[in-house]
Design an enzyme around this catalytic site. Structure first.
Site, PDB file in Angstrom:
ATOM      1  CG  ASP A 185      46.687  71.974  26.543  1.00  0.00           C
ATOM      2  OD1 ASP A 185      46.565  70.996  25.791  1.00  0.00           O
ATOM      3  OD2 ASP A 185      47.785  72.429  26.877  1.00  0.00           O
ATOM      4  CB  SER A 221      53.546  73.375  27.719  1.00  0.00           C
ATOM      5  OG  SER A 221      53.238  72.158  27.080  1.00  0.00           O
TER       6      SER A 221
END
Length: 553
Positions: free
Chosen positions: A121, A469
């Protein structure tokens, strides 16, 4: 070459002596390009566990093309492992650490170019930030997405795995079934199998032009991924010889293209943090308004998990990012003159590309939605904006009004949802989880997964100054700006207050009289910081608001 200033000539004898200690040859030093191979390998994160293989392929490519590869590490935090505890304060903050450390290593050692090996990420945007900041020849190559998991004949991934916590609490699964699911959801190394943040950013690296075509979707376990790494190593030498730098490739139109593709694929809401931060390093301003402006005119062509039942492998088979761009180009929605590190324009790269499966990548005339996957909302709660992955919101929740259930931490909210305190119609409000207040702007996947797992996703919304997320689905609205720690209407919301959300019309408001709002704000007292020492204290003092990309200023 930049390395000549550091290693060549009689006055640099001590620097050469230190390189000789590592086995370098006299005929190499100062004569061949010195290429930093930045490897975010570690033995705890599945997205990075296999990156030694990628790095070896990169180094072979660099050496075969006439360069000297020198590998050095970068840290990599797994958001999934950091989820739901204090460790989640660190991933976003680590983005700046990674970029800073690459800057330090590169300039301290006089490197001529970089191959940046990333996969998860914050690591992918951090490495692109470093590339644009340093502005020396650079190319990004990722480790690729993992295989799709399967549980008793049905697809599974990280996002569905965390939702099973609620199934267990509801008595729908026992411990042995939970463990079986855990063994099934993430079956290989690589970035998690949906269009979560890692894969969103790996895909957009292609569009920006810093990675070769295929970087976002070639599976981690394919030989084609290793070949891509070799080609990246070879190509960086050509970039050095031609002195082609990241800012020669990337411009404002590149970011317009990236946001356009982001809307078409329904990428993670975290792209609204990372693309502005990457642009900031190139002195290009990208704001939330631009995301919304583009979203309103770009059709949503893909429903990859968590937005739908397809996964990254399906997307790869259907043609991946080049196929999406080819479809968008049918209506001239992209600037085809932007460049890629392979030396071609975007238009040249997609000229012969076709969609291989219109069930996975919709025809431009038959989109899932006529608007893009992300929406930017504004109102008295978020005058500077907030973000929702509209493509992952069910129709029933596109317009919603209800009473607030207010919490000051992710853990408190998740526990309350699991305990049944949140009922149909409620709007969960989580304050003090922003970049400054968290600190670190934690992901709220545990409470959003609790809402989905408790079968409330068609009846309950969640708003927060934290983030989500890429695996989140449902009416989850994050990045509230200004965040609660900075004061403002969001900070004074109380239990029972009515909040109105209209995603279609881009509005979010607290339905409380102005005089009451004024009175509450006059009485508001800034809370003590949650973290009292260490890196996060410094981070919280320097980090900007989410609407500016949460960059450290």
């Amino acid at each position: 070459m930049r390395s000549q200033k550091v290693y060549a000539g009689p006055s640099r004898i001590e620097a050469r002596a230190l390189l000789y200690a590592t086995g370098k040859l006299e005929k190499e030093i100062g004569k061949k390009p010195l290429i930093g191979v930045v490897n975010s390998f570690n033995e705890i994160v599945p997205g990075h566990f296999h990156l030694r293989t990628i790095a070896e392929a990169v180094k072979l490519g660099v050496a075969s093309a006439g360069g000297i590869p020198v590998e050095f590490p970068a840290i990599a935090i797994c958001d999934g492992i950091a989820m739901s505890h204090e460790g989640m304060r660190y991933p976003l903050a680590s983005r700046e650490l990674i970029a800073d450390s690459i800057e330090a290593m590169t300039l301290a050692h006089g490197l001529d170019g970089l191959v940046l090996i990333a996969n998860c990420d914050k690591i992918v945007p951090a490495m692109m930030m470093a590339a644009l900041r340093l502005n020396i020849p650079a190319i990004l190559v990722s480790g690729g997405p993992m295989a799709t998991g399967h549980y008793r004949g049905k697809p599974a991934d990280y996002s569905t795995c965390i939702e099973k916590i609620a199934a267990y609490k509801l008595g729908e699964m026992d411990e042995s079934e939970m463990e079986e699911y855990a063994h099934s959801a993430c079956p290989s190394c690589g970035s998690c199998a949906g269009m979560f943040t890692a894969n969103s950013m790996n895909c957009l690296s292609e569009v920006l032009g810093l990675a070769l075509p295929g970087n976002g979707t070639i599976p981690s376990y394919y030989g084609e991924r290793i070949a891509l790494a070799k080609l990246s190593g070879e190509r960086v030498i050509e970039l050095v010889k031609e002195d082609i730098k990241p800012r020669d490739i990337i411009n404002k139109e590149s970011f317009y293209n990236a946001i356009t593709v982001d809307m078409a694929i329904a990428g993670s809401t975290n792209t609204t943090l990372h693309l502005p931060a990457i642009a900031h390093e190139a002195d290009i301003e990208i704001n939330l308004e631009l995301f919304d402006e583009i979203s309103k005119k770009i059709p949503n062509l893909c429903h990859i998990s968590p937005s739908g039942e397809n996964f990254m492998f399906d997307f790869y088979i259907a043609g991946g990012i080049p196929a999406v761009m080819s479809e968008l180009n049918k209506k001239n929605l992209l600037n085809c003159n932007t460049l890629n590190v392979n030396g071609n324009t975007l238009g040249e790269n997609i000229k012969a590309v076709v969609v291989k499966d219109y069930e996975i990548i919709r025809n431009i005339n038959n989109p899932y939605n006529i608007e893009g996957g992300i929406a930017i909302l504004k109102g008295n709660i978020a005058p500077d904006g907030c973000v929702v992955k509209a493509a992952a919101v069910c129709n029933e929740m596109m317009v919603h009004s209800g009473p607030a259930k207010v919490y000051t931490s992710m853990e408190e909210a998740a526990e309350s949802i699991f305990n049944g305190d949140v009922i149909k119609g409620d709007i969960v409000v989580i304050k003090y989880e922003g970049p400054k207040g968290g600190p670190g702007m934690r992901e709220m996947l545990s409470p959003t997964s609790a809402i989905v797992g408790m079968h409330l996703d068609k009846d309950v919304a969640l708003i927060t100054d934290g983030r989500f997320s890429g695996a989140t689905r449902g009416a989850a609205i994050g990045h509230i700006s200004p965040e609660a720690m900075e004061g403002g209407v969001f900070s004074i919301i109380e239990n029972g207050d009515i909040i109105s959300i209209d995603i279609k019309n881009r509005s979010i408001n607290l339905d409380v009289k102005d005089d009451i709002i004024k009175e509450r704000m006059e009485k508001w007292i800034k809370p003590d910081p949650k973290v009292k020492k260490g890196y996060l204290v410094r981070y919280s003092k320097m980090v900007s608001s989410a609407n500016k990309g949460a960059v450290v200023e």
